[in-house]
Scaffold this motif. Sequence first.
Motif, short mmCIF file in Angstrom:
data_model
loop_
_atom_site.label_atom_id
_atom_site.label_comp_id
_atom_site.label_asym_id
_atom_site.label_seq_id
_atom_site.Cartn_x
_atom_site.Cartn_y
_atom_site.Cartn_z
N GLY A 12 3.82 5.75 -5.52
CA GLY A 12 3.73 5.76 -6.98
C GLY A 12 2.68 6.74 -7.47
N ALA A 13 1.56 6.81 -6.75
CA ALA A 13 0.50 7.77 -7.10
C ALA A 13 0.99 9.20 -6.91
CB ALA A 13 -0.74 7.51 -6.25
N ILE A 14 1.74 9.45 -5.84
CA ILE A 14 2.27 10.79 -5.59
C ILE A 14 3.26 11.18 -6.69
CG2 ILE A 14 3.72 12.16 -4.03
CD1 ILE A 14 2.47 10.58 -1.72
N ALA A 15 4.11 10.23 -7.11
CA ALA A 15 5.07 10.51 -8.19
C ALA A 15 4.35 10.93 -9.47
CB ALA A 15 5.93 9.29 -8.45
N GLY A 16 3.21 10.30 -9.75
CA GLY A 16 2.45 10.69 -10.94
C GLY A 16 1.71 12.00 -10.77
N ALA A 17 1.26 12.28 -9.52
CA ALA A 17 0.45 13.48 -9.28
C ALA A 17 1.25 14.78 -9.36
CB ALA A 17 -0.22 13.39 -7.91
N THR A 18 2.59 14.69 -9.26
CA THR A 18 3.38 15.93 -9.32
C THR A 18 3.29 16.62 -10.67
OG1 THR A 18 5.37 14.67 -9.92
CG2 THR A 18 5.03 15.13 -7.57
N SER A 30 14.89 0.74 -1.18
CA SER A 30 15.58 2.03 -1.26
C SER A 30 15.65 2.51 -2.69
CB SER A 30 16.99 1.92 -0.67
OG SER A 30 17.77 0.97 -1.40
N LEU A 31 15.87 1.58 -3.63
CA LEU A 31 15.88 1.94 -5.04
C LEU A 31 14.50 2.40 -5.48
CD1 LEU A 31 17.04 2.08 -7.88
CD2 LEU A 31 16.68 -0.38 -8.09
N ALA A 32 13.45 1.71 -5.06
CA ALA A 32 12.09 2.08 -5.44
C ALA A 32 11.75 3.49 -4.95
CB ALA A 32 11.09 1.08 -4.88
N VAL A 33 12.12 3.80 -3.70
CA VAL A 33 11.83 5.13 -3.16
C VAL A 33 12.62 6.20 -3.91
CG1 VAL A 33 12.04 6.59 -1.11
CG2 VAL A 33 11.22 4.24 -0.88
N GLY A 47 0.81 -1.22 0.00
CA GLY A 47 0.00 0.00 0.00
C GLY A 47 0.84 1.26 0.00
N HIS A 48 1.95 1.25 0.76
CA HIS A 48 2.82 2.42 0.80
C HIS A 48 3.51 2.65 -0.54
CE1 HIS A 48 3.14 2.11 5.46
NE2 HIS A 48 2.17 2.92 5.09
N ILE A 49 3.97 1.57 -1.17
CA ILE A 49 4.60 1.70 -2.48
C ILE A 49 3.63 2.27 -3.50
CG2 ILE A 49 5.52 0.38 -4.43
CD1 ILE A 49 7.58 0.75 -2.34
N LEU A 50 2.39 1.76 -3.49
CA LEU A 50 1.39 2.25 -4.45
C LEU A 50 1.04 3.71 -4.18
CD1 LEU A 50 -1.00 -0.84 -4.73
CD2 LEU A 50 0.94 -0.20 -6.18
N ALA A 82 10.33 -2.59 -6.38
CA ALA A 82 9.67 -3.00 -5.14
C ALA A 82 9.46 -4.51 -5.10
CB ALA A 82 8.33 -2.27 -4.99
N ALA A 83 9.11 -5.10 -6.26
CA ALA A 83 8.88 -6.54 -6.31
C ALA A 83 10.16 -7.31 -6.01
CB ALA A 83 8.35 -6.93 -7.69
#
Length: 279
Positions: free
Chosen positions: A10-16, A162-165, A4-7, A156-157
């Motif tokens: 991901g949504a925040i990254a798109g919303a910028t 750390s790389l995903a963030v 849930g945190h990763i998703l 993330a998978a």
Amino acid sequence: MSTGHILLLGAIAGATIFLGLPVGRMRVGPAYRAGLSALATGILIFLLWDVLTGAVDPIDAALSARHWGRFSWLAALGLGGFTLGLMSLVHYSEWMKARGDTRATPLVGPGAAALDEFAHRTWLDDLTPGKQLALLIAVGIGVHNFGEGLAIGQAAAASEISLAVTLIIGFGLHNATEGFGICGPMSGEGTQPSWKFLGVLGLIGGAPTFFGTVLGQAWSSEAMAVVFFAVAAGSILYVVQELFAVNRRYGHTRLVTWLVLAGIMLGFATDFVVTAAGV
């Protein structure tokens, strides 16, 4: 970190991407419009390099390893995706132009008046040339951002949190600049785009980051990544070609050239956050 945190990230990254969209409603002079269009061009040139790299690297790796079957398969996917991204927008643009040319032709037959009124009330009929180009840019950026979301989800998978963030931070910065790129063509028109239209553009360009994160976390596929990066490259190439034509009409050659350069440098500067993670 939970799924849930990763998703959510991901949504925040798109919303910028929405951070740069209000520029489309600003009323500015010709020099400012030329500069904004040129800055958008520079950002998109960087994105073209970025997505081509993402598409070509797996193909080059297969070639270096002498895996001829995999090389042929990935190369065919890359070529097909690039052709689809480029030529689909060419045909879409031609369809839009033809639609505009025939829009004044009255309909005939039963219910013609009602159908004609309905056609003229659809939001597509209100698209100016600048809005059409902005829509094309949003589509190209959306495909590109889907590929970025895949990278976030696949990191993330693989439990590389750390790389995903870091990817989320870097791609979030990228998306913030992409909002300016979408608005560039509309800055030279006398009418303001509505907030609703800007919202649609933001969803087209930004939401695929989230959906790519969802899919990338659930299913990792190098071939799929090649296809989407190639499609994004083809669509961005078409948009860059159109923006160069717009920039020539503006004039202000020195200003335009400097800001194209600034846009490219801005793209690389935001990419350094991702590079620092060792991608």
